[in-house]
Design a protein around this motif. Structure first.
Motif, PDB file in Angstrom:
ATOM      1  N   PRO A  30      -3.883  38.826 -88.289  1.00 25.41           N
ATOM      2  CA  PRO A  30      -5.121  39.594 -88.295  1.00 25.41           C
ATOM      3  C   PRO A  30      -6.351  38.719 -88.436  1.00 25.41           C
ATOM      4  N   LEU A  31      -7.493  39.295 -88.157  1.00 31.18           N
ATOM      5  CA  LEU A  31      -8.756  38.572 -88.148  1.00 31.18           C
ATOM      6  C   LEU A  31      -9.646  39.093 -89.264  1.00 31.18           C
ATOM      7  N   ALA A  32     -10.664  38.313 -89.608  1.00 32.07           N
ATOM      8  CA  ALA A  32     -11.552  38.705 -90.697  1.00 32.07           C
ATOM      9  C   ALA A  32     -12.503  39.807 -90.264  1.00 32.07           C
ATOM     10  N   GLN A  33     -12.635  40.818 -91.109  1.00 35.58           N
ATOM     11  CA  GLN A  33     -13.704  41.802 -90.998  1.00 35.58           C
ATOM     12  C   GLN A  33     -14.774  41.368 -91.994  1.00 35.58           C
ATOM     13  N   ALA A  34     -15.825  40.745 -91.502  1.00 38.76           N
ATOM     14  CA  ALA A  34     -16.792  40.060 -92.353  1.00 38.76           C
ATOM     15  C   ALA A  34     -17.975  40.964 -92.683  1.00 38.76           C
ATOM     16  N   PRO A  35     -18.801  40.559 -93.673  1.00 39.94           N
ATOM     17  CA  PRO A  35     -20.078  41.250 -93.880  1.00 39.94           C
ATOM     18  C   PRO A  35     -20.913  41.249 -92.608  1.00 39.94           C
ATOM     19  N   MET A  36     -21.880  42.142 -92.550  1.00 41.20           N
ATOM     20  CA  MET A  36     -22.701  42.275 -91.353  1.00 41.20           C
ATOM     21  C   MET A  36     -23.548  41.044 -91.109  1.00 41.20           C
ATOM     22  N   HIS A  37     -23.531  40.567 -89.865  1.00 43.95           N
ATOM     23  CA  HIS A  37     -24.440  39.512 -89.426  1.00 43.95           C
ATOM     24  C   HIS A  37     -25.658  40.198 -88.810  1.00 43.95           C
ATOM     25  N   HIS A  38     -26.781  40.136 -89.463  1.00 41.18           N
ATOM     26  CA  HIS A  38     -27.998  40.728 -88.920  1.00 41.18           C
ATOM     27  C   HIS A  38     -28.507  39.850 -87.791  1.00 41.18           C
ATOM     28  N   SER A 195     -13.474  34.812 -86.772  1.00 45.96           N
ATOM     29  CA  SER A 195     -12.512  33.731 -86.997  1.00 45.96           C
ATOM     30  C   SER A 195     -13.182  32.422 -86.600  1.00 45.96           C
ATOM     31  N   GLY A 196     -13.896  31.820 -87.559  1.00 44.03           N
ATOM     32  CA  GLY A 196     -14.669  30.630 -87.264  1.00 44.03           C
ATOM     33  C   GLY A 196     -15.980  30.938 -86.560  1.00 44.03           C
ATOM     34  N   GLY A 197     -16.200  32.168 -86.213  1.00 44.24           N
ATOM     35  CA  GLY A 197     -17.359  32.671 -85.500  1.00 44.24           C
ATOM     36  C   GLY A 197     -17.032  34.082 -85.042  1.00 44.24           C
ATOM     37  N   VAL A 198     -18.031  34.823 -84.598  1.00 48.20           N
ATOM     38  CA  VAL A 198     -17.790  36.177 -84.110  1.00 48.20           C
ATOM     39  C   VAL A 198     -17.038  36.098 -82.787  1.00 48.20           C
ATOM     40  N   LEU A 199     -15.925  36.828 -82.683  1.00 45.34           N
ATOM     41  CA  LEU A 199     -15.083  36.786 -81.500  1.00 45.34           C
ATOM     42  C   LEU A 199     -15.573  37.762 -80.433  1.00 45.34           C
ATOM     43  N   PRO A 200     -15.160  37.575 -79.168  1.00 44.36           N
ATOM     44  CA  PRO A 200     -15.523  38.533 -78.119  1.00 44.36           C
ATOM     45  C   PRO A 200     -15.020  39.933 -78.470  1.00 44.36           C
TER      46      PRO A 200
END
Length: 255
Positions: A30-38, A195-200
């Protein structure tokens, strides 16, 4: 921007380190569900999307609605699990409810995931007490399933996270503690995982949420902020509809 991390298999981590995220990065779910990137272009503005006006902003990883400005104790929603179209390339998507993350560095959340990798679609369910690592359930999730999700605060830093798939006939509930949670937002979100950055963002077409509540009341009572997902250059990736009570939809725009 807050640091984000995820425990990945060693091979996937090496692949991400060696290649940019554009195109079909090798990612282990699974991948990270991160805090919101404004988004840098995300100055709040008022927009109706054809319905009652709500403040709407932009994010590079979230789309949906977030109630803010208070202490929140619960959030819930129901939706039909969308299918992902893998013909447009690899992409990743998750659909969840949670407390925190809009303007804080924790997220107490549970949801489903729909990903495309190597032309194949996969579906799963999970909970996550970010920044702790997520836990993926072994239960089956399929497109068309009726999913109900809820997160509630029970005092003494305790959160109860429940995800039910009434189509498949299963429900999972966990109770976890997180001492530094601010409970400063409550949200119903479609996300491009991290995952190291926002994925497509996988092409999920359209997902419709209903029965969305916060603190036991209809979501619209909190005048929540609508969130449209855009790329770092401002290209629309997912657009939220107007909110009617506890119902709204999110439409996929682009990878």
């Amino acid at each position: 921007m807050s640091p984000f991390h995820r425990s990945l298999r060693a091979a996937a981590a090496a692949a991400l380190a060696a290649a940019p995220l554009a195109g079909s990065a090798a990612v282990a779910a699974p991948l990270a569900q991160a805090p919101m990137h404004h988004a840098s272009t995300g100055t709040p503005f008022f927009i109706s999307h054809g319905g009652p006006a709500h403040t709407t902003t932009t994010s590079t990883n979230w789309s949906g609605y977030a109630a803010t400005g208070s202490k929140f104790s619960s959030v819930t929603t129901t939706f039909t699990q969308p299918a992902v179209d893998c013909s447009k390339g690899d992409g990743y998507s998750s659909f969840w409810v949670g407390l925190d993350g809009y303007n804080s560095n924790t997220v107490e959340q549970t949801g489903t995931e729909a990903d495309c990798s190597g032309g194949a679609a996969s579906y799963s369910a999970w909970y996550e007490m970010y920044p702790k690592f997520p836990v993926t359930y072994s239960n089956t999730v399929r497109p068309g399933d009726s999913i109900t999700e809820s997160v509630s605060f029970g005092g003494s830093s305790s959160f109860t996270l429940t995800l039910s798939d009434s189509t498949q006939g299963w429900s999972r509930t966990v109770t976890k503690k997180l001492t530094n949670a601010k409970r400063s937002s409550a949200e119903v979100i479609a996300e491009a995982p991290y995952s190291g950055g926002v994925l497509p963002l996988a092409d999920f077409g359209k997902v419709s949420f209903s029965g969305s509540t916060v603190n036991g009341s209809t979501l619209s009572n909190f005048n929540p902020v609508g969130i449209d997902m855009v790329s770092s250059s401002g290209t629309p990736e997912a657009t939220v509809s107007s909110l009617s009570g506890g119902s709204f939809s999110i439409t996929w725009n682009s990878l």
